[in-house]
Write a protein that holds these residues in place. Sequence first.
Motif, short mmCIF file in Angstrom:
data_model
loop_
_atom_site.label_atom_id
_atom_site.label_comp_id
_atom_site.label_asym_id
_atom_site.label_seq_id
_atom_site.Cartn_x
_atom_site.Cartn_y
_atom_site.Cartn_z
N GLY A 14 0.82 -0.99 -0.08
CA GLY A 14 0.30 -0.25 0.10
C GLY A 14 0.51 1.27 -0.10
N GLY A 15 1.76 1.26 0.48
CA GLY A 15 2.83 2.08 0.40
C GLY A 15 3.95 2.58 -0.98
N SER A 16 4.79 3.95 -1.62
CA SER A 16 4.73 3.99 -2.18
C SER A 16 6.32 4.87 -2.53
CB SER A 16 4.61 5.52 -2.44
OG SER A 16 2.96 5.73 -2.40
N LYS A 63 -0.77 -0.68 -14.44
CA LYS A 63 -1.36 0.20 -14.81
C LYS A 63 -2.16 1.50 -13.59
CE LYS A 63 -2.05 -0.49 -19.34
NZ LYS A 63 -2.95 -1.16 -20.87
N GLY A 64 -3.18 2.30 -13.56
CA GLY A 64 -3.75 3.23 -12.33
C GLY A 64 -2.21 3.02 -11.24
N ARG A 65 -0.79 2.04 -11.24
CA ARG A 65 -0.88 2.61 -9.88
C ARG A 65 0.56 3.22 -10.26
NH1 ARG A 65 0.86 -1.93 -7.27
NH2 ARG A 65 1.00 -3.29 -9.20
N PHE A 66 1.29 3.07 -11.42
CA PHE A 66 3.02 3.42 -11.55
C PHE A 66 2.61 4.72 -12.61
CE2 PHE A 66 4.86 -0.83 -10.27
CZ PHE A 66 4.56 -0.91 -10.14
N THR A 67 3.41 5.50 -12.64
CA THR A 67 3.76 6.71 -13.03
C THR A 67 4.93 7.06 -13.84
OG1 THR A 67 1.96 7.65 -12.08
CG2 THR A 67 2.72 9.11 -14.11
N ILE A 68 5.23 6.56 -15.41
CA ILE A 68 6.54 6.83 -15.48
C ILE A 68 6.73 8.60 -15.98
CG2 ILE A 68 6.42 6.27 -17.71
CD1 ILE A 68 8.80 4.98 -18.50
N SER A 69 8.05 9.00 -15.67
CA SER A 69 7.52 10.55 -16.30
C SER A 69 9.09 10.44 -15.98
CB SER A 69 7.07 11.30 -15.47
OG SER A 69 8.30 11.69 -14.30
N SER A 83 0.48 2.11 -4.20
CA SER A 83 -0.49 1.11 -4.48
C SER A 83 0.52 -0.01 -3.68
CB SER A 83 -1.56 0.67 -4.85
OG SER A 83 -2.28 2.51 -5.01
N LEU A 84 1.60 -0.06 -3.59
CA LEU A 84 2.95 -1.36 -4.06
C LEU A 84 2.06 -2.05 -3.02
CD1 LEU A 84 6.51 0.30 -3.28
CD2 LEU A 84 5.36 -1.03 -5.43
N LYS A 85 2.02 -3.72 -4.09
CA LYS A 85 1.91 -5.10 -3.84
C LYS A 85 3.33 -5.78 -3.60
CE LYS A 85 -2.53 -4.61 -6.56
NZ LYS A 85 -3.14 -5.03 -7.75
N PRO A 86 2.54 -6.78 -2.88
CA PRO A 86 4.28 -8.03 -2.29
C PRO A 86 4.58 -8.27 -3.65
CG PRO A 86 2.61 -7.95 -1.01
CD PRO A 86 2.05 -7.40 -2.30
#
Length: 120
Positions: A14-16, A63-69, A83-86
Amino acid sequence: VQLQASGGGLVQAGGSLRLSCAASGTIFSLNFMSWYRQAPGNQRELVAAITSGGTTNYHSSVKGRFTISRDNAKNTVYLQMDSLKPEDTAVYYCNADVRPKPSSSLVNYWGQGTQVTVSS
């Protein structure tokens, strides 16, 4: 040319985390930039990619959790992971197509990898 990745670490589900990858050396331009990951026993997979014009593409699982820039002035690509998952646990690698000089062909480079561990 070197790609230096940073920003990995240990985080609870759930962290970032925010990964950075800075390119240095003889660089005229950076073209396609991307992030891959490889978990133990798995093949390396493409997580996210961004063109020089800013068009992005993502693996369906992020998708929807990670953003590349990217910051072209700093020759740097970022990966904001929310919203990181194991199952996101892996070594993350940056990759870039570099044009060293105006007349050069594109050369592909890999960063050294940074560990991301997500605890449940």
